[in-house]
Every structure is written in C-alpha cells, then in structure tokens.
Design a protein around this motif. Structure first.
Motif, mmCIF file in Angstrom:
data_model
loop_
_atom_site.group_PDB
_atom_site.id
_atom_site.type_symbol
_atom_site.label_atom_id
_atom_site.label_comp_id
_atom_site.label_asym_id
_atom_site.label_seq_id
_atom_site.Cartn_x
_atom_site.Cartn_y
_atom_site.Cartn_z
ATOM 1 N N TYR A 100 45.391 35.882 34.654
ATOM 2 C CA TYR A 100 44.007 36.346 34.752
ATOM 3 C C TYR A 100 43.879 37.491 35.748
ATOM 4 O O TYR A 100 43.277 38.527 35.462
ATOM 5 C CB TYR A 100 43.103 35.185 35.153
ATOM 6 N N ARG A 109 46.266 39.400 36.839
ATOM 7 C CA ARG A 109 47.060 40.545 36.415
ATOM 8 C C ARG A 109 46.264 41.433 35.460
ATOM 9 O O ARG A 109 46.411 42.662 35.463
ATOM 10 C CB ARG A 109 48.352 40.069 35.754
ATOM 11 N N ASN A 110 45.420 40.826 34.636
ATOM 12 C CA ASN A 110 44.597 41.589 33.683
ATOM 13 C C ASN A 110 43.279 42.059 34.290
ATOM 14 O O ASN A 110 42.510 42.746 33.620
ATOM 15 C CB ASN A 110 44.308 40.730 32.450
ATOM 16 N N THR A 140 41.694 44.554 36.198
ATOM 17 C CA THR A 140 42.018 45.897 36.641
ATOM 18 C C THR A 140 40.867 46.491 37.439
ATOM 19 O O THR A 140 39.806 45.879 37.604
ATOM 20 C CB THR A 140 42.337 46.783 35.431
#
Length: 538
Positions: A361, A363-364, A366
């Motif tokens: 979660y 990591r995505n 941004t």
C-alpha cells in the motif's frame, strides 16, 4: 465472653431507592452526614457516596416502576454488544499484523460494523463516551512510541504582543491584510505515533520509518483565508507527476536536493506565489493592496524581500512556538486532517482488499496521491481553525504525526468474517428456500452485482482520468464530482449488502473425526483463534 477475633461480621445494609431518596432529602434539609448515617445505620462514607450519586438515583426513581427496588439494571443494545465483540476481534487481528491504530480508525470501523449488523435507521455515532467505556470493558490501552519537547524565549514572547498591536493600530491593517507564513516538514508516508493494543501485550514493536519528506510553506491571513501552499520536493520532475502541468497542481511546486527551504526558494515563493495570490484576494474583497506579512527569522528566509504595498515583520528569535499563529494550531490542524484522510484511505483499502499488505500500500502511495490528500485536507479545514486572531479551538488536535512503517504479513479479517464470528445461535438457523422464479424477478434492475460493477467502473474512470489528464486541479474536481454523483448508488449498494443474508460460520466448520470416516469435500474459511482450520479433502 467471646474473643475479639470471633466477633460476628457486620452484615451489609443496602437501602432501597425510595430510602435513598429520603436520605437525600434529609441532607437537603440541612442535617449532617453523621446524623443521617446514625439514623439509617450507615457509615458516613456510605452516606457521602449516596450523595455523590444523587443525580443518578433520583433519575432512576423517576423512571422506575417499583419503589422497593434497590438498583436499576440497564439492558444494552444487542447490536452494539455484537459490534463491540467484532471490533475487539478486528483490533486484535490488526495488532498481530503490527498495523497501528488510532481513535479515529477504531470509531470509523465501529460505525461501519454497526451499519452492517442492523437495518435500523438510528445512527450509531461512536462518541467519545462510548469509546472510553469500550476500551475499559475490553481492557485496551493506548501505547505511545515516543515524543519530543520544545523550548522558547518566554520573556520576548510576553513583550511582543503590545508591539504588534501598536503596529496594527498605526498602519490601520484589517484582518484580511495581515498574513502569516511558516514552513513545516511533512513525512508524508508515516502514520500516527500511537496504537491500541490488548492488555496481554507489553509493548508495540517499532520498525524502520520511511523518511520520505518534503517541506510545505503554509500562509494565511487573520480573516481565515488560506492560500495555495508551496511545496519543496527533492526532485523537479518525479515519475508520479510525469506529463503533469506543474502550474495546475494544488500546490506551488518547487524543488531542492534536500527538500528544505532556502533563501532562493523563499524569494521565489514570495514573488511568484504570495504576491499574485494576495493581490487577487484583496482585489476580490475590494481592498487596497496593503499587506503585513509576519515571518520568523529562520536561516532559510530571505531578508531582502521588497515589494510595493508589502511590509515584512520578523518575529523575535526563539518565539515561534509561542507567538507565530501558524504554530498555534493551523499547521497542527492541517497535519491532523492530512493524517486522518490518509488513515481513512488505509481503512478503505483494508476493507476492500482481502490480500491487503501495508508495504504494498505504501509503495503505491506516490507524491501524486499525497497531493490529492493535501487538497482534501485543505478543503476540510474550517474557517474557525484558520482564524489567526483567536487562539481557541485547538484543544482536540493531536501533535503526534510520526509513526513507524509496519508490515502486514497475512490477510486482515474482513467485515463478513467479523459478522460470522459474532453471529448468535438463533442467526445460525437455516433460512427458508426462496422460489427460483422470485430470484429471476429480483435479478432485474439494479442488483447487488450490477451496483458493484457500477462502483468499480466509476473507480476505474477516476484512475484513468488521473493518469491521462496533466491538470491535477481538473482531475480533483472531476473525482469529487464522480464521488458526489455516485453517493446515492453507494448508499443503495451498502443497504443491499446488509439485506442479503449471510451464511452461518458453522456451515464452514466440520468435525475432523467425521471427515476421516466420511471423505467429503469441505469448504474452509479464514482461520479464527477458536477454530482449527481444516484443509480441503483431496
């Protein structure tokens, strides 16, 4: 004569509610606690305790049908009891996966579970009083990871308000013309610094924190208007903002290798962001461009800023935490709202994905996702919070904005699993079979499956626009319009999910001994602490 140690134990005397009211009336007439205690054969401390609970006793007598009753028992709502049991399972499950929790996450989950377990129109608010009783009933406590303290020059801070007041009076500044600017670091991938754990857990283990950070330049006036913030990122063109128009972002984009403010960047913000926005704001208000800008004397602030109609006043050294309005609650309120929106998205992701993993979660998540949350947090800020004249309204704001990045190694319990864990025996009885012809009739129109497809299509449409349109402001406006248009169908979707019957958990539990003598295929569900998982028969 009996020995002193063999004296009979004094029997406990319990007064009825009617007698307690008479006792309270005697105290009201002016009699002392000792006199009333001797009259009823009670200790003085017992009389004082009855007096302390006078309001509850009189309220119980007013609503009781039996005057000889000695106490009143309140029967709790079965739905709330079931919801709290499921909530305790959910908290324990997330703690096993080291996912931090805060009060807002728990209260939000409680409201969602209550809405799932009942079709009653009465709304469960998950108030602070309910939360305090809930953590006491289930012996849940809050654990703090760490904190920090600050110091300031109190003498200089005590003398400056009179100087500032004289400055305002001499120049005739209005609240709309008095601005304050301050920068703050935002660790935009970190969560709350506290979590809730069960009583048998000694501590909450920490993990290496994500150090993704940027600087936000916040600026607003004394009338409660907040201008578009400046953002200093470590990269000029991050991958997440590829093909995006930087001028159309909800922030004034700047970059620095250390993502911190410098004199050059503060000068760029002043001339390219502050001056145009302040001029446009005062022109809409029909006021002259006469501005007072309060700043601290940080090393990264340029001291040679000059512009016609703008006066810059620097605060005394080491008084920022005591004098600067932005540090008196505005930045803290923004960070609290930012954290609340991040946690709300996290809760939605946990409920919507059975294979949820916290590392994936984050990591995505941004910088583009972060800008969306910043825009939402600024919209949620109230004008009373932004009013820089007063200092009230910040008692409920928390200062903890730092947390450890944690891992979720397995699947969290879904709402359906929590519902099955807390089902009563009467709810496990098999339901009557429905007529197949009626199912065909119900399949027409907006079915549950079609509403789910409609919701998924709307979400996919928002993702497509987000990836295709370079103007983020337009993307945010479009996403808000889609959410507003889909609100009716989302409500209908939730209502139909509650109406659809759920299979009892006992249908997925099979005795192992029977399995060995009767090789049939066994359906299995998520394992629970009380139920041993049975693998499917080959």
């Amino acid at each position: 004569m009996s020995a002193p140690g063999n004296e009979p134990k004094r029997q406990k005397k319990v007064l009825t509610l009617h007698e307690k009211v008479e006792l309270l009336d005697k105290l009201k007439d002016g009699k002392s606690y000792a006199t009333v205690g001797r009259h009823y054969g009670l200790n003085e401390s017992t009389v004082r305790y009855i007096k302390k609970n006078e309001k509850e006793i009189r309220s119980s007598v007013a609503s009781a049908f039996c005057g000889s009753a000695k106490m009143v028992n309140v029967v709790r709502d079965k739905t709330i009891v079931r919801m709290e049991s499921a909530l305790a399972f959910w908290i324990q499950d997330l703690r096993k996966k080291n996912i931090p929790l805060d009060t807002k996450m728990i209260c939000t989950k409680a409201r969602n579970l209550y809405a799932q377990f009942t079709t009653d129109a009465d709304e469960f608010r998950a108030s602070k009083g309910w939360f305090d009783h809930f953590v006491r009933r289930y012996q849940i406590r809050s654990a703090n990871f760490h904190g920090e303290a600050a110091s300031a020059d109190t003498d200089a801070a005590a003398n400056y308000p009179e100087t500032f007041k004289q400055l305002i009076t001499e120049n005739g500044y209005k609240p709309e013309q008095v601005f304050n600017m301050d920068e703050t670091a935002l660790f935009w991938k970190k969560m709350a610094s506290r979590t809730f754990i069960m009583k048998d857990e000694m501590k909450a283990p920490g993990f290496i924190a994500q150090k993704d950070r940027f600087t936000l330049i916040m600026c607003g006036n004394a009338a409660g208007w907040m201008m578009k913030p400046g953002l200093i990122y470590k990269s000029a063109n991050p991958r997440a903002l590829k093909n995006k128009n930087k001028n159309a972002l909800p922030v004034f984009w700047m970059h620095n290798s250390k993502a911190w403010i410098t004199k050059v960047l503060s000068s760029n913000w002043f001339y390219q962001s502050f001056i145009p926005q302040a001029r446009e704001y005062l022109r809409e208000k029909g006021m002259p461009f006469q501005v007072l800008l309060l700043m601290d004397n940080a090393a990264g602030h340029a001291v040679d800023l000059r512009h016609e109609g703008v006066r810059i006043e620097f605060l005394p050294p080491n008084t920022t935490s005591l004098l600067q309005p932005m540090d008196q609650g505005v930045i803290c309120a923004f960070k609290a709202l930012y954290m609340g929106n991040c946690l709300q998205q996290l809760v939605d992701a946990i409920d919507g994905d059975e294979n949820f993993q916290l590392k994936v979660y984050w990591r995505n998540f941004t910088i583009s996702s972060c800008l969306t949350v910043i825009h939402k947090a600024l919209q949620d800020m109230k004008e009373e919070t932004l009013n820089l004249i007063g200092g009230d309204g910040f008692d409920d704001i928390t200062h903890e904005v730092i947390n450890e990045l944690v891992d979720a190694p397995s699947q969290p319990l879904t709402d359906q699993d929590l519902a099955e864990l807390t089902q009563s025996g009467s709810e496990n009885e098999p339901k009557e079979q429905e007529d197949p012809s009626q199912e065909d009739e119900e399949d027409e129109g907006l079915t549950l499956e079609r509403l789910a497809d409609l919701t998924q299509a709307a979400k996919q449409l928002q993702e497509n626009v987000k990836s295709w349109d370079p103007y983020m402001v337009c993307v945010l406006q479009f996403s808000n319009a889609i959410d507003s248009a889909m609100s009716t169908y989302k409500t209908l979707f939730t209502s139909m999910k509650k109406q659809r019957g759920q299979l009892p958990i006992t249908m997925f539990i099979t005795n192992i001994k029977k399995c060995l003598t009767r090789p049939e295929k066994i359906r299995h569900r998520l394992p629970t602490p009380e139920v041993r998982r049975v693998e499917e028969w080959p």
